[in-house]
Design an enzyme around this catalytic site. Structure first.
Site, PDB file in Angstrom:
ATOM      1  N   ARG A   1       0.803  -1.228   0.000  1.00 48.93           N
ATOM      2  CA  ARG A   1       0.000   0.000   0.000  1.00 48.93           C
ATOM      3  C   ARG A   1       0.834   1.276   0.000  1.00 48.93           C
ATOM      4  O   ARG A   1       0.431   2.287   0.581  1.00 48.93           O
ATOM      5  CB  ARG A   1      -0.970   0.048   1.195  1.00 48.93           C
ATOM      6  CG  ARG A   1      -1.994  -1.035   1.224  1.00 48.93           C
ATOM      7  CD  ARG A   1      -2.954  -1.015   0.027  1.00 48.93           C
ATOM      8  NE  ARG A   1      -3.697  -2.248   0.051  1.00 48.93           N
ATOM      9  CZ  ARG A   1      -3.265  -3.374  -0.539  1.00 48.93           C
ATOM     10  NH1 ARG A   1      -2.167  -3.371  -1.289  1.00 48.93           N
ATOM     11  NH2 ARG A   1      -3.954  -4.477  -0.446  1.00 48.93           N
TER      12      ARG A   1
ATOM     13  N   CYS B   1     -10.482   0.564   3.340  1.00 52.27           N
ATOM     14  CA  CYS B   1      -9.821   0.239   4.614  1.00 52.27           C
ATOM     15  C   CYS B   1      -9.094   1.465   5.146  1.00 52.27           C
ATOM     16  O   CYS B   1      -8.379   2.142   4.415  1.00 52.27           O
ATOM     17  CB  CYS B   1      -8.838  -0.911   4.419  1.00 52.27           C
ATOM     18  SG  CYS B   1      -9.718  -2.465   4.184  1.00 52.27           S
TER      19      CYS B   1
END
Ligand SMILES: Cc1cc2nc3c(=O)[nH]c(=O)nc-3n(C[C@H](O)[C@H](O)[C@H](O)COP(=O)(O)OP(=O)(O)OC[C@H]3O[C@@H](n4cnc5c(N)ncnc54)[C@H](O)[C@@H]3O)c2cc1C
Length: 302
Positions: free
Chosen positions: A177, A224
């Site tokens: 990420r 998220c």
């Protein structure tokens, strides 16, 4: 008194750039936060982007790039900064026998669909990830065992001084990420894909869609909120800390998936940020784990 001195301010470039003063960002973030930026520039060509970067450097204006706003929280309702968006030429993409070459403003969902229709495999796991290619590359968007960086052949970027570079995958700094692209302006990328039977592609997409069934639907969210700590899941820790349903103003920990914060009605960026800090504090207290945010916070000043 008129001193007769010419203004030192450089004229804003106009060709293929749309400027919006006090630009509303309400429709430009999936959390559904109300916000406005002092100035927005929507650039449609590479030349316009160069002109924008030259203007920003000469004016000493900092700016943030905004894609579709599906991974950002605006810290305040009023943002004293310049927002840059890509459109026009940057929305184009072309599919060939071995992959897709796409502008950073192409929608990831459109690329997944085009790959499927052309019998190309590699993007199936991106099914259901909202947003534009540039945002996906900057954050190396993905799932538990796949990320967009896996299929990148090269990425083109402009740095803030206006220099254009083509980076090979290894130079893009893709990690869990994150990437080394954030902070630059991603403009285009080549995704290397491989021929696959249509049936197999459909099966992989169906599996990716099934994995999303445990996510909240029909409410504002930013995906998220936290990265998964090594060997664990942020959602599991937040759930085990008993935080599902916890609220700060209009922001609530989703009762469906604990790593999602949802807009339960009229949430502000400040509500979301307070809730994030509360979650971090409770998880730290209970498990001694420091959760790191995956979502990007856009500050109130550049
Ligand atoms: C319901 C839902 C499900 C999601 N599921 C997933 C998932 O499974 N996996 C996952 O990884 N993410 C997921 N996300 C988060 C999000 O969709 C992705 O991170 C997406 O790739 C962000 O793209 P965007 O265009 O919305 O970027 P934005 O939110 O607009 O921007 C995100 C960051 O990227 C930067 N950025 C954007 N464009 C550029 C550019 N051209 N050049 C340089 N920097 C840029 C921005 O400055 C910002 O820091 C989900 C979000 C939602 C709402």
């Amino acid at each position: 008194m008129n001193t007769g001195l010419a203004s030192v301010s450089r004229r804003r470039p106009e060709t293929d750039i749309e400027w919006k003063e006090g630009a509303r960002l309400d429709g430009l973030n999936s959390m559904g936060l109300r916000a406005a930026a002092r100035l927005m520039a929507v650039v449609r060509t590479e030349q316009a982007l160069s002109d924008f970067l030259e203007w920003a450097a000469e004016e000493g204006e900092d700016f943030v790039v905004l894609g579709e706003g599906t991974n950002v929280i605006f810290a305040k309702e009023s943002l004293d900064l310049v927002v840059l968006r890509l459109a026009g030429d940057f929305e184009d993409f072309a599919v060939d026998a071995t992959g897709i070459t796409a502008g950073a403003a192409a929608r990831l969902a459109a690329l997944v669909k085009a790959a499927r229709e052309s019998g190309l495999s590699g993007l199936e796991n991106a099914w259901g990830i909202p947003g534009l290619l540039g945002g996906a590359l900057a954050g190396n968007a993905g799932t538990r065992d796949w990320a967009i960086g896996d299929c990148v052949e090269w990425v083109e970027v402009f740095d803030r001084s206006g220099v254009k570079k083509r980076l090979a995958r290894d130079e893009a700094g893709f990690a869990y990420r994150r990437s080394a692209l954030a902070g630059r302006v991603v403009t285009r990328s080549r995704l290397a894909l491989r021929k696959e039977a249509r049936e197999r592609i459909e099966e992989a997409i169906a599996r990716a869609a099934a994995r999303r069934s445990g996510q909240p639907k029909g409410v504002g969210s930013s995906g998220c909120i936290f990265r998964n700590p090594p060997g664990d899941s942020a959602g599991r820790l937040i759930d085990a800390a008993g935080l599902k349903g916890l609220r700060c103003g209009g922001a609530m920990v989703s009762p469906v998936h604990a790593n999602f914060i949802v807009n339960a009605g009229g949430a502000t960026g400040a509500d979301v940020l307070r809730l994030i800090e509360t979650i971090r504090g409770r998880v730290r207290e209970k498990f001694g784990v420091e959760l790191e945010t995956e979502v990007r916070v856009i500050p109130s000043k550049g």
